[in-house]
Design a protein around this motif. Structure first.
Motif, mmCIF file in Angstrom:
data_model
loop_
_atom_site.group_PDB
_atom_site.id
_atom_site.type_symbol
_atom_site.label_atom_id
_atom_site.label_comp_id
_atom_site.label_asym_id
_atom_site.label_seq_id
_atom_site.Cartn_x
_atom_site.Cartn_y
_atom_site.Cartn_z
ATOM 1 N N GLU A 40 5.226 14.703 -41.867
ATOM 2 C CA GLU A 40 5.860 15.302 -40.693
ATOM 3 C C GLU A 40 4.766 15.905 -39.841
ATOM 4 O O GLU A 40 3.624 16.064 -40.304
ATOM 5 C CB GLU A 40 6.879 16.356 -41.103
ATOM 6 N N PRO A 41 5.047 16.219 -38.573
ATOM 7 C CA PRO A 41 3.991 16.725 -37.696
ATOM 8 C C PRO A 41 3.280 17.947 -38.262
ATOM 9 O O PRO A 41 3.905 18.861 -38.800
ATOM 10 C CB PRO A 41 4.752 17.071 -36.409
ATOM 11 N N LEU A 42 1.961 17.938 -38.134
ATOM 12 C CA LEU A 42 1.109 19.021 -38.617
ATOM 13 C C LEU A 42 0.751 19.898 -37.408
ATOM 14 O O LEU A 42 -0.044 19.508 -36.559
ATOM 15 C CB LEU A 42 -0.153 18.429 -39.249
ATOM 16 N N LEU A 43 1.372 21.072 -37.325
ATOM 17 C CA LEU A 43 1.282 21.898 -36.124
ATOM 18 C C LEU A 43 0.289 23.039 -36.286
ATOM 19 O O LEU A 43 0.137 23.606 -37.366
ATOM 20 C CB LEU A 43 2.655 22.481 -35.777
ATOM 21 N N PHE A 44 -0.375 23.380 -35.190
ATOM 22 C CA PHE A 44 -1.183 24.589 -35.119
ATOM 23 C C PHE A 44 -1.197 25.045 -33.666
ATOM 24 O O PHE A 44 -0.799 24.305 -32.764
ATOM 25 C CB PHE A 44 -2.602 24.365 -35.655
ATOM 26 N N ILE A 45 -1.632 26.273 -33.442
ATOM 27 C CA ILE A 45 -1.575 26.862 -32.104
ATOM 28 C C ILE A 45 -2.958 27.342 -31.671
ATOM 29 O O ILE A 45 -3.694 27.948 -32.461
ATOM 30 C CB ILE A 45 -0.571 28.034 -32.071
ATOM 31 N N LYS A 46 -3.282 27.056 -30.419
ATOM 32 C CA LYS A 46 -4.456 27.647 -29.786
ATOM 33 C C LYS A 46 -3.965 28.767 -28.861
ATOM 34 O O LYS A 46 -2.947 28.606 -28.167
ATOM 35 C CB LYS A 46 -5.202 26.610 -28.934
ATOM 36 N N PRO A 47 -4.666 29.899 -28.814
ATOM 37 C CA PRO A 47 -4.258 30.964 -27.894
ATOM 38 C C PRO A 47 -4.584 30.605 -26.449
ATOM 39 O O PRO A 47 -5.407 29.714 -26.184
ATOM 40 C CB PRO A 47 -5.086 32.158 -28.365
#
Length: 220
Positions: A40-47
């Motif tokens: 499944e999609p591997l998500l992360f966030i950049k500020p």
């Protein structure tokens, strides 16, 4: 300070909140780094502090090891999305652009080895150069978009949305089931194969379709 812009020159009141990214959305990219293909999609966030205009020179972080480029298609969110389905997504996308997901590869490898999050390798200041956005006054064929990246005039990446493991509309809907997307947020949709290290003096050009958008930058 970064602010969203449209290629047509129209001003936008949308303010950048967060940049939601997906890892390994192209099988060939996962394979080139010897990573497993996620189920499944591997998500992360950049500020928001990671964003800089792509038209300005790229400054490599000093003393932090190898910095790699990853060219991506970027989506500018225009309306709130939370728990959306794929049919809800098209009217909420205000623009299409291009982005670089700059990655401190040595640091990321160590973080992965230690089982730690990637933010220090992916979310540093300047880690997300963004182009201006093509304002969407029409609905494109989301499954037939393409973009390219050249490094020092050599074609290095060719991304086609038809090759994404999770298509754009399904991806945005999936993201909205975990993170509410607000007007001004940006979604990066994954990078195709061909990533590599950036060095001082390198020149990068990216292009969306044949004539929708082209942006050039350099590494200082």
């Amino acid at each position: 300070m970064y602010r969203h812009q449209f290629t047509c020159g129209t001003e936008t009141s949308l303010n950048l909140g967060k940049i939601v990214c997906v890892g390994r959305n192209y099988a060939a990219h996962a394979e080139e780094l010897s990573n497993p293909i996620p189920e499944e999609p591997l998500l992360f966030i950049k500020p928001a502090s990671a964003a800089v205009p792509m038209s300005e020179p790229i400054h490599l972080p000093a003393g932090r090891g190898s910095c790699h480029f990853e060219g991506e298609l970027a989506l500018l969110i225009g309306d709130r999305l939370s728990g959306a389905n794929a049919a809800d997504v098209p009217p909420a996308i205000a623009g299409l652009g291009l982005a670089l997901d700059l990655t401190l590869r040595d640091l990321q490898s160590q973080l992965k080895k230690d089982g730690h999050p990637w933010e220090k390798a992916k979310g540093f200041d300047g880690a997300c150069p963004l182009s201006s956005f093509v304002k969407l006054d029409w609905l494109p064929d989301w499954d037939s978009l393409s973009y390219s990246l050249w490094l020092n005039d050599e074609l290095r990446q060719r991304g086609k949305t038809a090759h994404m493991l999770t298509p754009i509309l399904d991806l945005v809907a999936y993201i909205s089931s975990y993170f509410t997307l607000l007007p001004g947020d940006v979604v990066l949709t994954g990078t195709p194969a061909g990533v590599g290290e950036l060095l001082h003096g390198d020149r990068i050009a990216m292009q969306l379709e044949e004539d929708w958008l082209r942006v050039e930058t350099s590494v200082v």
